[in-house]
Design a protein around this motif. Structure first.
Motif, PDB file in Angstrom:
ATOM      1  N   ALA A   1      -6.735   7.286  -3.153  1.00  0.00           N
ATOM      2  CA  ALA A   1      -7.763   7.771  -2.231  1.00  0.00           C
ATOM      3  C   ALA A   1      -9.157   7.426  -2.747  1.00  0.00           C
ATOM      4  O   ALA A   1     -10.037   7.003  -1.978  1.00  0.00           O
ATOM      5  CB  ALA A   1      -7.622   9.280  -2.040  1.00  0.00           C
ATOM      6  N   VAL A   2      -9.367   7.577  -4.049  1.00  0.00           N
ATOM      7  CA  VAL A   2     -10.673   7.267  -4.644  1.00  0.00           C
ATOM      8  C   VAL A   2     -10.956   5.772  -4.583  1.00  0.00           C
ATOM      9  O   VAL A   2     -12.043   5.339  -4.169  1.00  0.00           O
ATOM     10  CB  VAL A   2     -10.736   7.779  -6.094  1.00  0.00           C
ATOM     11  CG1 VAL A   2     -12.019   7.290  -6.778  1.00  0.00           C
ATOM     12  CG2 VAL A   2     -10.671   9.298  -6.131  1.00  0.00           C
ATOM     13  N   HIS A   3      -9.976   4.949  -4.978  1.00  0.00           N
ATOM     14  CA  HIS A   3     -10.172   3.500  -4.927  1.00  0.00           C
ATOM     15  C   HIS A   3     -10.355   3.026  -3.486  1.00  0.00           C
ATOM     16  O   HIS A   3     -11.138   2.103  -3.226  1.00  0.00           O
ATOM     17  CB  HIS A   3      -8.979   2.787  -5.571  1.00  0.00           C
ATOM     18  CG  HIS A   3      -8.918   2.945  -7.055  1.00  0.00           C
ATOM     19  ND1 HIS A   3      -7.781   3.285  -7.740  1.00  0.00           N
ATOM     20  CD2 HIS A   3      -9.889   2.817  -8.001  1.00  0.00           C
ATOM     21  CE1 HIS A   3      -8.042   3.352  -9.035  1.00  0.00           C
ATOM     22  NE2 HIS A   3      -9.313   3.071  -9.217  1.00  0.00           N
ATOM     23  N   GLY A   4      -9.635   3.652  -2.549  1.00  0.00           N
ATOM     24  CA  GLY A   4      -9.763   3.281  -1.148  1.00  0.00           C
ATOM     25  C   GLY A   4     -11.078   3.711  -0.525  1.00  0.00           C
ATOM     26  O   GLY A   4     -11.417   3.298   0.590  1.00  0.00           O
ATOM     27  N   ALA A   5     -11.824   4.544  -1.265  1.00  0.00           N
ATOM     28  CA  ALA A   5     -13.154   4.964  -0.818  1.00  0.00           C
ATOM     29  C   ALA A   5     -14.251   4.226  -1.576  1.00  0.00           C
ATOM     30  O   ALA A   5     -15.436   4.553  -1.434  1.00  0.00           O
ATOM     31  CB  ALA A   5     -13.323   6.470  -1.002  1.00  0.00           C
TER      32      ALA A   5
ATOM     33  N   PRO B   1      -9.781  -1.319   3.763  1.00  0.00           N
ATOM     34  CA  PRO B   1      -8.403  -1.516   3.309  1.00  0.00           C
ATOM     35  C   PRO B   1      -8.105  -0.698   2.054  1.00  0.00           C
ATOM     36  O   PRO B   1      -8.966  -0.521   1.192  1.00  0.00           O
ATOM     37  CB  PRO B   1      -8.347  -3.021   3.019  1.00  0.00           C
ATOM     38  CG  PRO B   1      -9.415  -3.607   3.887  1.00  0.00           C
ATOM     39  CD  PRO B   1     -10.517  -2.586   3.915  1.00  0.00           C
ATOM     40  N   GLY B   2      -6.882  -0.218   1.945  1.00  0.00           N
ATOM     41  CA  GLY B   2      -6.515   0.619   0.819  1.00  0.00           C
ATOM     42  C   GLY B   2      -6.215  -0.172  -0.438  1.00  0.00           C
ATOM     43  O   GLY B   2      -6.099  -1.400  -0.426  1.00  0.00           O
ATOM     44  N   VAL B   3      -6.092   0.545  -1.540  1.00  0.00           N
ATOM     45  CA  VAL B   3      -5.788  -0.035  -2.844  1.00  0.00           C
ATOM     46  C   VAL B   3      -4.665   0.783  -3.462  1.00  0.00           C
ATOM     47  O   VAL B   3      -4.797   1.985  -3.662  1.00  0.00           O
ATOM     48  CB  VAL B   3      -7.012  -0.016  -3.777  1.00  0.00           C
ATOM     49  CG1 VAL B   3      -6.656  -0.607  -5.141  1.00  0.00           C
ATOM     50  CG2 VAL B   3      -8.181  -0.768  -3.151  1.00  0.00           C
ATOM     51  N   SER B   4      -3.553   0.117  -3.776  1.00  0.00           N
ATOM     52  CA  SER B   4      -2.434   0.814  -4.403  1.00  0.00           C
ATOM     53  C   SER B   4      -2.722   1.094  -5.871  1.00  0.00           C
ATOM     54  O   SER B   4      -3.416   0.335  -6.545  1.00  0.00           O
ATOM     55  CB  SER B   4      -1.167  -0.033  -4.293  1.00  0.00           C
ATOM     56  OG  SER B   4      -0.103   0.532  -5.046  1.00  0.00           O
ATOM     57  N   SER B   5      -2.185   2.196  -6.347  1.00  0.00           N
ATOM     58  CA  SER B   5      -2.083   2.374  -7.794  1.00  0.00           C
ATOM     59  C   SER B   5      -0.960   1.467  -8.280  1.00  0.00           C
ATOM     60  O   SER B   5       0.021   1.245  -7.567  1.00  0.00           O
ATOM     61  CB  SER B   5      -1.765   3.828  -8.139  1.00  0.00           C
ATOM     62  OG  SER B   5      -2.854   4.676  -7.851  1.00  0.00           O
ATOM     63  N   LEU B   6      -1.110   0.964  -9.477  1.00  0.00           N
ATOM     64  CA  LEU B   6      -0.109   0.047 -10.011  1.00  0.00           C
ATOM     65  C   LEU B   6       0.987   0.841 -10.702  1.00  0.00           C
ATOM     66  O   LEU B   6       0.752   1.531 -11.692  1.00  0.00           O
ATOM     67  CB  LEU B   6      -0.747  -0.928 -10.997  1.00  0.00           C
ATOM     68  CG  LEU B   6       0.159  -2.028 -11.542  1.00  0.00           C
ATOM     69  CD1 LEU B   6       0.685  -2.905 -10.398  1.00  0.00           C
ATOM     70  CD2 LEU B   6      -0.582  -2.888 -12.555  1.00  0.00           C
ATOM     71  N   GLY B   7       2.193   0.750 -10.163  1.00  0.00           N
ATOM     72  CA  GLY B   7       3.330   1.411 -10.766  1.00  0.00           C
ATOM     73  C   GLY B   7       4.158   0.427 -11.569  1.00  0.00           C
ATOM     74  O   GLY B   7       3.813  -0.743 -11.702  1.00  0.00           O
TER      75      GLY B   7
ATOM     76  N   ILE C   1       0.746  -5.464  -5.293  1.00  0.00           N
ATOM     77  CA  ILE C   1       0.764  -5.421  -6.752  1.00  0.00           C
ATOM     78  C   ILE C   1      -0.391  -6.221  -7.342  1.00  0.00           C
ATOM     79  O   ILE C   1      -1.055  -5.784  -8.291  1.00  0.00           O
ATOM     80  CB  ILE C   1       2.114  -5.945  -7.273  1.00  0.00           C
ATOM     81  CG1 ILE C   1       3.234  -4.969  -6.883  1.00  0.00           C
ATOM     82  CG2 ILE C   1       2.084  -6.144  -8.787  1.00  0.00           C
ATOM     83  CD1 ILE C   1       4.628  -5.496  -7.146  1.00  0.00           C
ATOM     84  N   GLU C   2      -0.669  -7.392  -6.776  1.00  0.00           N
ATOM     85  CA  GLU C   2      -1.765  -8.221  -7.290  1.00  0.00           C
ATOM     86  C   GLU C   2      -3.115  -7.532  -7.137  1.00  0.00           C
ATOM     87  O   GLU C   2      -4.010  -7.720  -7.962  1.00  0.00           O
ATOM     88  CB  GLU C   2      -1.790  -9.559  -6.555  1.00  0.00           C
ATOM     89  CG  GLU C   2      -0.666 -10.500  -6.957  1.00  0.00           C
ATOM     90  CD  GLU C   2      -0.702 -11.807  -6.191  1.00  0.00           C
ATOM     91  OE1 GLU C   2      -0.167 -12.800  -6.711  1.00  0.00           O
ATOM     92  OE2 GLU C   2      -1.250 -11.833  -5.067  1.00  0.00           O
ATOM     93  N   GLY C   3      -3.284  -6.736  -6.078  1.00  0.00           N
ATOM     94  CA  GLY C   3      -4.556  -6.064  -5.849  1.00  0.00           C
ATOM     95  C   GLY C   3      -4.595  -4.637  -6.338  1.00  0.00           C
ATOM     96  O   GLY C   3      -5.595  -3.938  -6.141  1.00  0.00           O
ATOM     97  N   ALA C   4      -3.520  -4.189  -6.979  1.00  0.00           N
ATOM     98  CA  ALA C   4      -3.430  -2.794  -7.398  1.00  0.00           C
ATOM     99  C   ALA C   4      -4.353  -2.491  -8.569  1.00  0.00           C
ATOM    100  O   ALA C   4      -4.699  -3.374  -9.359  1.00  0.00           O
ATOM    101  CB  ALA C   4      -1.988  -2.454  -7.768  1.00  0.00           C
TER     102      ALA C   4
END
Length: 430
Positions: free
Chosen positions: A212-216, A308-314, A379-382
């Motif tokens: 949520a923070v990265h997507g903001a 656009p959103g940003v995934s956390s990298l798992g 994954i590349e953009g996480a």
């Protein structure tokens, strides 16, 4: 991910490809290899194997290594409990654990405390892996694990309902809210809620908050580990989650959701959208009658609060306990367990995201798993979660304050101010 981080990874991979020793100030290949001696039985320690993949990999190894058998030690399904058991083993300097399957956010903590052993970069073909996954296995430019699986979040949505409502997959939270309003007006969507993520007070909440923070447009910590949560961007991200619960966009019982609950809510037709890892895909697409939404859903990139959103990298890496015996066997087993053949098995059996680039480029796999190109981009953009030495305490602080805000026990302003102060104390950075 920041450009400087991408350049750092590129430099590491260049050094690896050239078989250069001591890149970036790291120790030499000979130094890293010298501590990896001894052959014989070993143990493989990981969290609960929901997909049933690990026993298959171990069985295949054991068939051809009668004198170097691997025994599986299966821990809890809780990431927090797994970490605690591994930490306790290290603190007692026990040799009971050999190969550790560690969450990628533990690398800094485990490496800095010398609980895991440095590995020779050139032996593991890391130049053939997705670069963001390699970054999670490095500490001070030295390799301490080999990425076995990765994870990038995707937005699962009911394509049948969106098509009937005449809406496209959303790219922002506002678009998702508007799409839900149209879908929920359909008779087929009566009683449905809009969105589910992972909001119980556990590691999944740290992941969802970071997204949520990265997507903001914000960050939780910067590339140096300095916290930045008391900012307008972080507040906008947290406010989106709080408003989601207050407005009913997120169901009230969503505060108790972990991955399994999110999956059930989506498959049972209780929500239109869900944020989930790729392993939800295999469950939701099952044609054995266990999934009411088989052939009725699709995936899209995560929406963000400001774009656009940003995934956390798992994902997880395989590392070697510093206190283990038979480390030479452990090295060979890690090479075996992280090879493309075993990564393909993990993908086939459990929808576990590969780290090997060649699997994402395989036309046969793309035909079988049409979400692979989207997953690779995720994954590349996480963005990694905070890479700090005291990660356990940091994630506890995030969970405590964010959960309080979601439950209305603290305002967003107070939660983030408290969190900033706690993270500064834990990281020693103001």
């Amino acid at each position: 991910m920041k450009q400087r981080n991408r350049l750092a990874i590129a430099a590491v991979l260049t050094c690896t490809a050239a078989l250069t020793a001591g890149c970036g100030g790291g120790s030499s290949s000979n130094e890293a290899s010298s501590a990896l001696e001894g052959r014989g039985p070993i143990t493989y320690v990981a969290g609960k194997d929901e997909e049933g993949v690990t026993p298959k990999i171990i069985e295949a190894w054991n068939k051809t290594h009668p004198d170097e058998q691997v025994r599986f030690i299966e821990l809890s399904s809780s990431a927090d409990d797994q970490r605690q058991q591994m930490v306790q083993n290290a603190q007692t300097k026990s040799d009971a654990f050999t190969v550790l399957e560690i969450d990628n956010v533990w690398t800094t903590e485990f490496s800095a405390n010398r609980w895991i052993t440095e590995l020779p970069k050139e032996q593991f073909g890391i130049d053939k892996l997705v670069p963001t996954t390699v970054e999670t296995a490095l500490y001070r430019d030295r390799l301490y694990g080999v990425p076995a699986t990765s994870d990038g979040a995707m937005l699962y949505f009911r394509k049948d309902l969106l098509a009937k409502a005449g809406v496209q997959p959303p790219k922002t939270w506002d678009e998702m809210r508007q799409a839900c309003d149209k879908v929920k007006a359909l008779p087929e969507a009566a009683g449905m809620s809009c969105y589910a993520g992972q909001f119980e007070k556990y590691e999944g909440l740290t992941v969802n908050f970071a997204e949520a923070v990265h997507g903001a447009g914000g960050v939780v910590t910067d590339e140096n580990g300095k916290p930045h949560v008391n900012t307008p961007e972080a507040k906008r991200g947290l406010d989106a989650l709080v408003e989601g619960f207050n407005s009913g966009m997120i169901p009230r019982d969503g505060i108790t959701f972990k991955e399994a609950e999110t999956r059930r809510a989506f498959m049972d037709g209780k929500v239109v959208f869900s944020r989930a890892w790729p392993n939800q895909y295999s469950h939701a697409s099952a044609t054995d009658g266990s999934s009411p939404v088989a052939d009725k859903f699709d995936v899209a990139p995560l929406p963000g609060v400001a774009g656009p959103g940003v995934s956390s990298l798992g994902g997880h890496s395989l590392a070697i306990s510093s206190f283990a015996k038979n480390k030479a066997t452990a090295v060979d087993f890690i090479k075996f367990a992280t090879a493309p053949e075993q990564q393909r098995l993990r993908l086939d059996v459990g929808s576990l995201a590969p780290t090997a680039r060649e699997l994402y480029e395989d036309p046969a796999l793309q035909a079988k798993y049409p979400y692979l190109p989207l997953l690779e981009k995720s994954i590349e953009g996480a963005e990694p979660r905070p890479r700090v030495i005291k990660y356990g305490e940091v994630t506890d602080a995030i969970q405590e304050n964010v959960y309080a805000a979601l439950r209305g026990e603290k305002s967003s302003e107070q939660a983030l101010a408290d969190l900033q102060a706690q993270l500064e104390a834990l990281t020693g950075q103001q």
